[in-house]
Design an enzyme around this catalytic site. Sequence first.
Site, PDB file in Angstrom:
ATOM      1  N   ARG A 242      38.261  41.265  49.066  1.00 23.20           N
ATOM      2  CA  ARG A 242      37.339  42.219  49.672  1.00 23.20           C
ATOM      3  C   ARG A 242      36.177  41.468  50.318  1.00 23.20           C
ATOM      4  NH1 ARG A 242      39.058  44.376  44.827  1.00 23.20           N
ATOM      5  NH2 ARG A 242      40.167  46.378  45.011  1.00 23.20           N
ATOM      6  N   LYS A 269      35.518  44.880  42.010  1.00 19.83           N
ATOM      7  CA  LYS A 269      35.419  46.334  42.066  1.00 19.83           C
ATOM      8  C   LYS A 269      35.986  46.972  40.806  1.00 19.83           C
ATOM      9  CE  LYS A 269      36.756  50.291  44.935  1.00 19.83           C
ATOM     10  NZ  LYS A 269      37.461  50.721  46.168  1.00 19.83           N
ATOM     11  N   HIS A 332      37.628  44.021  56.279  1.00 15.95           N
ATOM     12  CA  HIS A 332      38.480  44.629  55.264  1.00 15.95           C
ATOM     13  C   HIS A 332      39.923  44.746  55.754  1.00 15.95           C
ATOM     14  CE1 HIS A 332      39.532  47.192  51.856  1.00 15.95           C
ATOM     15  NE2 HIS A 332      38.317  47.012  51.383  1.00 15.95           N
ATOM     16  N   ARG A 335      42.983  42.661  54.475  1.00 11.09           N
ATOM     17  CA  ARG A 335      43.728  43.086  53.293  1.00 11.09           C
ATOM     18  C   ARG A 335      44.925  43.954  53.689  1.00 11.09           C
ATOM     19  NH1 ARG A 335      41.559  42.842  48.439  1.00 11.09           N
ATOM     20  NH2 ARG A 335      42.010  44.992  47.786  1.00 11.09           N
ATOM     21  N   HIS A 358      44.121  45.687  43.179  1.00 18.36           N
ATOM     22  CA  HIS A 358      44.036  47.135  43.290  1.00 18.36           C
ATOM     23  C   HIS A 358      43.977  47.767  41.911  1.00 18.36           C
ATOM     24  CE1 HIS A 358      45.771  47.557  47.632  1.00 18.36           C
ATOM     25  NE2 HIS A 358      44.460  47.452  47.610  1.00 18.36           N
ATOM     26  N   TYR A 368      48.540  45.174  32.788  1.00 21.19           N
ATOM     27  CA  TYR A 368      48.683  43.840  33.361  1.00 21.19           C
ATOM     28  C   TYR A 368      47.327  43.142  33.341  1.00 21.19           C
ATOM     29  CZ  TYR A 368      53.295  44.971  35.293  1.00 21.19           C
ATOM     30  OH  TYR A 368      54.609  45.309  35.455  1.00 21.19           O
TER      31      TYR A 368
END
Length: 405
Positions: A242, A269, A332, A335, A358, A368
Amino acid sequence: MPLSDTAIRNAKPGDKPIRMYDTGSLYLEIAPSGGKWWRLKYRVDGKEKRISLGVYPDVSLKDAREKRDAARKQLANDVDPGEYRKAAKSSNVLDGENGFEVVGREWFVKFAPNWVETHSDKIIRRLERDVFPWLGKRPIQEITAPEILAMLRRIEERGALETAHRALQNCSQVFRYAIATGRAVRDPAADLRGALPPARAKHHASITDPKLIGALLRAIKGYEGSLVTKCALQIAPLTFVRPGELRKAEWSEINFDEAEWRIPAERMKMREKHVVPLSKQVLALLRELHPLTGHGKYVFPGARTNGRPMSENTVNAGLRRLGYSNDEMTGHGFRSMASTLLNEQGWNRDAIERQLAHAERDAIRAAYNYAEHLPERRRMMQAWADFLESLSLSTELTSFKTKAA
């Protein structure tokens, strides 16, 4: 040793302020003029703070201790008593514990430490601008769905439909917090599902045609601005983090020997530590930049001072300088570029999503950790860098080998 009323009455002022300590970080401060103020010292997130508990003798020793104990109970529940007091004062309701703004600010103070700074700033600004002026002084248990909808319509009428949806979400979170703390029995915001038109999803402008990507990379290579900005523009498509994560990169996070960039959780984030495997191309760019900025904290420092990272608009401004409009390409957008092509070329979707950092959409994916699929991600990031390099060197479409044999 605890204070006594006799000791307080007999205390004389001095040339400088005098502090007489009680228990539990409560103390009496005596000014040279003779005034006596109760103070409480406490810590929140490692920062020392103080609040006033009133003036002696209007507030007796017993009263001061009761106020101290009440403040310490708030701290035990992760509520900053100073911030709580500000909220109660600004909402100006008879029952400060039940005013929507009081509860809203209390909810914000409790959960903001779990969010990145930019996210928390947006939430509190949204509440202060769009919600508190209309609902803040109302006792939270008395607020109805039509009242909330009227507030949302004001936002919608100015064309900010997405903001209206987010304001509704924040209101619902505050109501649920009020229910959990015994100040409301239901969430009226939940009754408004479907009351607002759906917001159109925002898509960051991006280039995904390989030939056009090659042209973009060649333009970046010829960038004639500062070396710091040029390197940021070159590294952005190779790492596809990001924009905020890129511009705040610190040299201490870069491990040249392990070829890794480890971004701490507080800057992500999703508040989870993130590993970015560094390709040979990225390492070469970092080594080129290190003599210029390596003596400071930030890999990409601001133009005016090394003590702060580059501006959030620097990468986008660089793209504009290269002739790419905001509708064609954004910082951005790198991405989206990587996500689209990596998926098209057959890489493991889980590895791609983990590298993009994400949010996980189900319990299995949420389990995970930051190092999941790391060996495959290393291969993927090097293959991606090789692919981009080949595009930048040729106007012909280059094949992309996704996996090692």
